[in-house]
Write a protein that holds these residues in place. Structure first.
Motif, PDB file in Angstrom:
ATOM      1  N   ILE A   1       0.856  -1.179   0.000  1.00  0.00           N
ATOM      2  CA  ILE A   1       0.000   0.000   0.000  1.00  0.00           C
ATOM      3  C   ILE A   1       0.899   1.238   0.000  1.00  0.00           C
TER       4      ILE A   1
ATOM      5  N   SER B   1       2.061   4.863   0.228  1.00  0.00           N
ATOM      6  CA  SER B   1       1.435   5.983   0.925  1.00  0.00           C
ATOM      7  C   SER B   1       2.139   7.256   0.470  1.00  0.00           C
TER       8      SER B   1
ATOM      9  N   GLN C   1      -8.365   5.528  -4.246  1.00  0.00           N
ATOM     10  CA  GLN C   1      -7.252   5.086  -3.406  1.00  0.00           C
ATOM     11  C   GLN C   1      -6.423   3.989  -4.073  1.00  0.00           C
ATOM     12  N   TRP C   2      -7.034   3.290  -5.050  1.00  0.00           N
ATOM     13  CA  TRP C   2      -6.313   2.196  -5.706  1.00  0.00           C
ATOM     14  C   TRP C   2      -5.523   2.660  -6.926  1.00  0.00           C
TER      15      TRP C   2
ATOM     16  N   MET D   1      -1.919   1.687  -6.591  1.00  0.00           N
ATOM     17  CA  MET D   1      -1.655   0.364  -6.034  1.00  0.00           C
ATOM     18  C   MET D   1      -1.224  -0.585  -7.145  1.00  0.00           C
TER      19      MET D   1
ATOM     20  N   HIS E   1      -0.920  -9.839  -1.525  1.00  0.00           N
ATOM     21  CA  HIS E   1      -2.147  -9.194  -1.085  1.00  0.00           C
ATOM     22  C   HIS E   1      -3.064 -10.270  -0.514  1.00  0.00           C
TER      23      HIS E   1
ATOM     24  N   THR F   1      -8.469  -6.442   1.635  1.00  0.00           N
ATOM     25  CA  THR F   1      -7.789  -5.213   2.046  1.00  0.00           C
ATOM     26  C   THR F   1      -8.787  -4.075   1.933  1.00  0.00           C
TER      27      THR F   1
ATOM     28  N   ILE G   1      -8.912   0.149   2.590  1.00  0.00           N
ATOM     29  CA  ILE G   1      -8.146   1.342   2.914  1.00  0.00           C
ATOM     30  C   ILE G   1      -9.065   2.553   2.898  1.00  0.00           C
TER      31      ILE G   1
ATOM     32  N   THR H   1      -2.932   7.129   2.589  1.00  0.00           N
ATOM     33  CA  THR H   1      -3.975   6.166   2.899  1.00  0.00           C
ATOM     34  C   THR H   1      -3.737   5.536   4.255  1.00  0.00           C
TER      35      THR H   1
ATOM     36  N   LEU I   1      -4.800   1.883   6.476  1.00  0.00           N
ATOM     37  CA  LEU I   1      -5.355   0.541   6.402  1.00  0.00           C
ATOM     38  C   LEU I   1      -6.497   0.414   7.396  1.00  0.00           C
TER      39      LEU I   1
END
Length: 938
Positions: free
Chosen positions: A133, A135, A878-879, A882, A891, A895, A897, A909, A911
Motif C-alpha cells: 500500500i 502511501s 485510493q487504488w 496500487m 495481497h 484489504t 483502505i 492512505t 489501512l
C-alpha cells in the motif's frame, strides 16, 4: 564475427586463456569445502590488456551501432502512425518516436498539441515503489481529488514519512527528455495548451505512471519504446504528471487520427518453418482514439495468395484505449526458407468497423521463415486471460518424428526476450530447448503470472512436440536463474533436473525485502503471501531432483554469494548436485566450451540433464508448500486444505507396499485434508488393504484402496491439534464451495480462468468516470507488464451466463455495478455499497473506503470474483497507485483502505481492514477467518 560477439556481449575472445573447471563434481552430504579451486596461470597483465582492448572495441562498435540505428529510422505506417519494425513483433525494442503521427497535415492543419514540453516541476517522493500500500501524499493532494492543489516552484509539500520537499523547476531538452535526481523516485509535472478538444498520442519512457486531466495511463518504466497511449486533451490548459523511478523520463506528444488504427510496435507473431504448413494466431495492438466504445469491429488477415483470408471479431475496446487483438493466420501452401525476400512473408491486416464494407485501417506485418535448425517462435492462447502468447524453441540437430526427445525449459533474464533466449543455445542432438516468456522480458520475476506462463508453455510444448515425459529439465539465467530455483522447488515432480545459472534465491536475499521480526497481524497477512518466493524454506523439495548450479566468480549483477549460500544449504541434505564456479567472468559470459553461449548452454550441465530421469512413483516423499493455488500436487499426494492458509505445510510420506496390508507412514504439518493416489503401487490389483500411520500414531487407520479411487484424509475438527482424529475414506465430506486448490485465494488468484473486467455505469458522473478510468488503467497495466488482453465490459454488456467458467473482476460497488448481484451470493460475507463496507459479524466501515477482495463466484465450484471497489469515487481512487500486477507484492483475501487528509505527513492512505476469510469464505473466526479490523476510533 568473433570480435563483434566478444565486444558487444562481453564474451571471452578466441585465444584467451581458458580457466580450468572449478568445483565441478557432485557434492556428498555436508561437503561444501573448496568453493574455488586452482586454475591455469593467467597473469594480471595479460588479463588487463585483454580487458582494455575489449573495452575500447566495445565503445567503438557501440558508437558505430548507435550511428547506424539513428540513420535507419522506423517507417511510418499507411495511416500515418508509426509502425516499428515489421514482423519482429516482441523480439526487438523499437523506439519509434520519430514516426509521422501528429505532423502537420498537407492541408496546413496546425498541430493541436506540442511535440515536447520544456518547463517541468519535479519533486522527490518517499513512497515505496514495491510496498503493498504505497502511501504518497502527492496523490491525494494534487491528483486523486476533485479540488487539486497547484504545484509551484519553491513551495514545499509532504512527500511521505513525515518529510517535506520543495518543487523544483527543470528544463526539458529538445528530445522531450527531463533529468533530475528527484526523478530517481519522484514526480514530474507540466502543463501544455491545446487549440481544441481532441485526442493525442503520448509516448512516454522512464516513467511507470502517466496521468493527465484526471485520467491515468501506463508509462514505460522499462524503456521498451512500445507505449503509445491515446490521451484525451481539452481546449486550453492540460496538466500532465509522470511518476518516475529511473532518474529521467521522456515524453513526446502527437495528434491522433480520428479513427481506430493499428499500432505495430508490440506484435506477438509466430514463425513459419521451412516447408511446413501453418494455422494459428498472432496479435497486434488496436488503438481506439475516440470517445466511444469500439464494438462490433473485426480484423481480417490474409491476401488470398500466401495466406488465406480470415476474419475474427474484435472484442470491445474502451474509449481512449488499446487492446491486444487476435489475428488469424493460415498459410495456404508451405513455404521454403530462402524463397522469399529477407526470408519473410507479408501478412496484410484490415480493420473493419461494425456494418462497414471498407476497412477503416490497413497495415501489414511480416512473418519470418525459419530453416530447420534455427530457433523459432510458437504462439498459443493463454488460459489466464485468453490472450495470444508465444515462446521460443531451439530444435534438435535432426528432428525425427518417430523419436522422443528430452525438453529443457529455459527461463530468460531481465530484459531478455524468449526468442533471444532460445537463440543463445546450440542445437542438441536429443533435446528441444523451449524458452518461455515470463509474459514480458521483465515480467514477473518468474513468479505470479510468470510462473503460470512457464507452466502453460511447458504444457503446450509437451502436447505438441515428441517429448519423453521422464526427460524434462529446467534451467535459466539471472532472473531466469531465480526462475529455475523457484519453479524447481515449487514443482519438483515435474523436472528430472534443474540448472540455475547466475540465479538469485529470493526477494529476501537479493531484493532487499525486509523480514518483519515481530510483525503485527496486518504485516503478517501481507508477508504470508510471499512464502512461495522464499526459496530457502522450500529448498528441501529438491531432495530427489538432480541440481547443477553455475555462477561466475566476478558476477557484477547477481553476486556469487547467492549461489554459495544455496549450495551450502543443499549440502545439508542433498546427494546429487554439482556446483561450478567459472573464474574471472562476470554476469553474462562465453567461452569455447559451447558452440553458443556458455553461461546458459553449458555442456557439463546438459550432460547431467541427460543422465537424469524423473521417477514414476517414489516410495518416499518430503514436500513443502504454502499456497495451494500455486502448488498442491506432488507425485501421488495432493494437499486439499491447510489448518492455517498460506502458512508453510509439510508432508512426509513413506509407502511400504511389500506387506499385507501395505503400510503408509504420514507425518503432516499444517494439513487438514489430503488426497492419496496409490494406483502405481499396486499394479495388477483392483483393491488392497492399507494401514495408515499418521503423525507417529501407534495404532493405524485401516482402509481399503480400490483402483481408480483416491483415498482422502480429513481432520475430524477443522481446528486441528496434535491429538486430531483422522477420517480416511474414498469420499470427501466437505462442500465443494469451500476453499480448495482450484479456488484458494489471495487477491492475485482472481486473475486467471480467462478473467473479465466489469465496470459499473449506474453511479453519478464522478463515480462512473472513476470506474471506467480504473478498469481501463488496470487493463493497460496488465497489457504492459503481462502482454495481456483482458476483456473489459460495462455492466450493461455483462452476461453472467456467457461468463460461465470465467473469473470476474468487479469495479465499483453493489449500488453502481449491477454485475455484483449477478456473480456474488445474496448472503455473501462481504458487501460493498455506497454507504459502507459490510463484513458479516463486524461493524461496518462507513464513509469513503477502497476495497480489494477475493470472493467465490456464486453457483460455481472453481471460479472466483475479484473486487476492486470503493464506496465512492474518492474511495476507488485510493487504488490508483496500487501496483498489484507486480511480483514481490502479496495481497491477502481482503484489504480495505481509507483516505487520510492530504496534509497528513504520515501518507495518503490508512489501512482499515485486512486478512483471510475462513474455510467456507466466511468472516467468522470459528470458520478459520483471520481478519484484522482497525478500531473506528483510530
Amino acid at each position: 564475427m568473433w570480435i563483434l560477439r566478444g565486444v558487444l556481449g562481453g564474451f571471452a575472445l578466441p585465444g584467451s586463456p581458458t580457466p580450468a573447471l572449478v568445483r565441478e563434481r557432485a557434492f556428498g552430504a555436508r561437503d561444501v569445502s573448496g568453493f574455488v579451486a586452482g586454475h591455469e596461470t593467467n597473469t594480471g597483465k595479460r588479463r588487463m590488456t585483454l580487458r582494455c582492448t575489449t573495452a575500447l572495441l566495445r565503445v567503438f562498435l557501440l558508437t558505430l551501432l548507435a550511428l547506424g540505428l539513428a540513420w535507419v529510422a522506423p517507417a511510418a505506417g499507411p495511416l500515418g502512425h508509426a509502425q516499428g519494425e515489421k514482423g519482429e513483433g516482441n523480439n526487438e525494442s523499437d523506439d519509434g518516436e520519430d514516426g509521422a503521427l501528429g505532423e502537420d497535415g498537407e492541408d496546413g492543419e496546425v498541430r493541436n498539441v506540442p511535440e515536447i514540453l520544456r518547463k517541468w516541476l519535479v519533486i522527490p517522493s518517499d513512497a515505496g515503489s514495491r510496498v503493498p500500500i504505497p502511501s504518497d501524499p502527492v496523490v491525494p493532494r494534487y491528483i486523486a481529488t476533485s479540488e487539486p492543489a497547484e504545484p509551484q516552484a519553491g513551495v514545499a509539500t509532504h512527500v511521505g514519512r513525515g518529510r517535506q520537499q520543495e518543487w523544483t523547476a527543470v528544463e526539458g531538452d529538445e528530445a522531450g527528455r527531463i533529468r533530475h535526481e528527484a526523478l530517481g523516485n519522484g514526480w514530474a509535472t507540466a502543463t501544455f495548451e491545446a487549440q481544441r478538444d481532441g485526442t493525442a498520442i503520448a509516448r512516454v519512457r522512464g516513467a511507470f505512471w502517466l496521468h493527465i486531466n484526471d485520467v491515468s495511463h501506463p508509462g514505460d518504466v522499462y524503456n521498451r519504446g512500445r507505449t503509445a497511449v491515446p490521451i484525451r486533451v481539452r481546449e486550453g490548459t492540460n496538466r500532465i504528471w509522470l511518476r518516475c523511478v529511473r532518474g529521467q523520463a521522456r515524453l513526446r506528444l502527437s495528434d491522433a487520427p480520428e479513427h481506430p488504427f493499428f499500432e505495430l510496435r508490440d506484435n506477438t507473431l509466430p514463425d513459419l518453418r521451412d516447408g511446413e504448413p501453418f494455422e494459428g494466431l498472432g496479435a497486434v495492438l488496436v488503438t481506439n482514439p475516440t470517445g466511444e466504445l469500439l464494438e462490433g469491429a473485426s480484423i481480417e488477415a490474409g491476401d488470398g495468395k500466401h495466406f488465406a483470408i480470415r476474419r475474427l471479431p474484435l472484442k470491445l475496446v474502451l474509449p481512449y484505449a488499446q487492446r491486444k487483438a487476435e489475428v488469424p493466420i493460415r498459410l495456404i501452401d508451405p513455404v521454403a526458407h530462402g524463397a522469399h525476400e529477407d526470408n519473410r512473408l507479408e501478412l496484410p491486416l484490415r480493420l473493419f468497423l461494425a456494418g462497414e464494407e471498407e476497412p477503416v485501417a490497413e497495415a501489414s506485418v511480416r512473418l519470418r521463415i525459419r530453416d530447420a535448425r534455427a530457433n523459432y517462435k510458437v504462439t498459443f492462447r493463454s488460459k489466464m486471460d485468453g490472450s495470444v502468447q508465444y515462446y521460443g524453441v531451439r530444435p534438435p540437430v535432426h528432428w525425427d518424428e518417430e523419436q522422443d526427445y528430452g525438453l529443457v525449459l529455459s527461463c530468460h533474464g531481465a530484459s531478455v526476450e524468449a526468442d533471444r533466449q532460445a537463440r543463445a543455445y546450440s542445437n542438441h542432438r536429443d533435446l528441444f530447448v523451449v524458452a518461455a516468456t515470463n509474459r514480458r522480458p521483465f515480467g514477473f520475476d518468474w513468479e505470479d503470472w510468470g510462473r503460470k506462463d512457464a507452466l502453460e508453455v511447458l504444457a503446450h510444448a509437451k502436447a505438441t512436440l515428441p517429448i519423453d515425459r521422464s526427460r524434462v529439465y529446467l534451467t535459466g539465467h539471472s532472473m531466469g536463474g531465480h526462475g529455475a530455483w523457484h519453479l524447481g522447488v515449487t514443482y519438483p515432480d515435474r523436472f528430472a533436473a534443474i540448472g540455475p545459472s547466475a540465479g538469485w534465491a529470493s526477494f529476501y536475499t537479493y531484493g532487499n525485502m525486509p523480514r518483519p521480526d515481530d510483525p503485527t497481524p496486518p504485516e503478517e497477512y501481507f508477508t504470508r503471501g510471499n512464502l512461495p518466493s522464499d526459496t530457502d524454506q522450500m529448498l528441501e523439495n529438491l531432495r530427489d531432483t538432480a541440481v547443477y548450479v553455475l555462477h561466475g566468480t566476478d558476477d557484477d549483477n547477481v553476486p556469487v554469494s547467492e549461489a554459495r549460500r544455496l549450495v551450502e544449504l543443499l549440502s545439508e541434505f542433498h546427494e546429487n548436485f554439482t556446483y561450478h564456479e567459472q573464474p574471472d567472468v562476470r554476469h553474462w559470459w562465453n567461452g569455447p566450451r559451447s558452440p553458443r553461449t556458455d553461461c546458459v548452454d553449458w555442456p557439463p550441465m546438459f550432460e547431467m540433464f541427460r543422465r537424469s530421469r524423473l521417477p514414476e512413483a517414489p516410495r518416499k516423499l518430503d514436500v513443502r508448500t504454502s499456497n495451494l493455488a500455486i502448488s498442491a500436487d506432488h507425485h501421488w499426494v495432493r494437499l486439499l486444505g491447510q489448518q492455517r492458509p498460506f502458512k508453510l505445510s509439510r508432508i512426509r510420506a513413506t509407502m511400504r507396499e511389500g506387506f499385507a496390508p501395505a503400510r503408509l507412514f504420514l507425518t503432516l504439518e499444517n494439513v487438514d485434508r489430503l488426497e492419496l493416489n496409490l494406483d502405481e503401487f499396486f499394479p495388477g490389483r483392483e483393491e488392497y488393504e492399507v494401514e495408515l500411520y499418521i503423525n507417529e500414531a501407534e495404532e493405524p487407520v485401516t482402509t481399503l484402496w480400490r483402483r481408480g479411487t483416491p483415498l482422502y484424509l480429513e481432520g475430524v475438527d477443522s481446528h486441528i491439534t496434535e491429538e486430531t482424529k483422522w477420517r480416511v475414506d474414498s469420499q470427501l465430506t466437505w462442500d465443494a464451495g469451500e476453499r480448495h486448490p482450484g479456488r484458494y485465494g489471495l487477491f492475485k488468484d482472481a486473475f486467471r480462468h480467462n478473467f473479465v473486467f466489469v465496470y459499473g455505469t449506474h453511479g453519478d458522473e464522478q463515480m462512473n468516470a472513476a470506474m471506467l478510468e480504473k478498469s481501463r488503467y488496470d487493463a493497460s497495466i496488465w497489457w504492459y507488464f503481462g502482454n495481456g488482453a483482458v476483456e473489459v465490459l460495462p455492466d450493461t454488456h455483462f452476461d453472467a451466463k456467457a461468463a460461465e467458467g470465467r473469473n470476474v473482476i468487479l469495479f465499483g460497488n453493489a449500488d453502481v455495478n449491477t454485475a455484483f448481484a449477478e456473480v456474488l451470493a445474496e448472503d455473501d460475507a462481504l458487501r460493498v455499497d455506497s454507504e459502507a463496507v459490510h463484513l458479516a459479524g463486524q461493524e461496518p466501515i462507513r464513509g469513503s473506503a477502497g476495497v480489494k477482495a477475493f470472493r467465490p463466484k456464486s453457483g460455481c465450484e472453481a471460479t472466483a470474483v475479484g473486487i476492486i471497489g470503493g464506496t465512492d469515487a474518492d474511495g476507488l481512487a485510493q487504488w490508483l497507485n496500487m501496483r498489484y500486477f507486480r511480483s514481490r507484492l502479496a495481497h491477502p483475501d481482503l484489504t480495505v483502505i481509507v483516505p487520510r487528509d492530504h496534509g497528513d505527513p504520515a501518507g495518503a492512505t490508512a489501512l482499515a481492514a485486512a486478512g483471510f476469510f475462513g474455510r467456507t469464505w466466511s468472516a467468522d473466526p470459528a470458520d478459520g477467518a483471520e481478519l484484522w479490523m482497525r478500531s473506528q476510533d483510530e
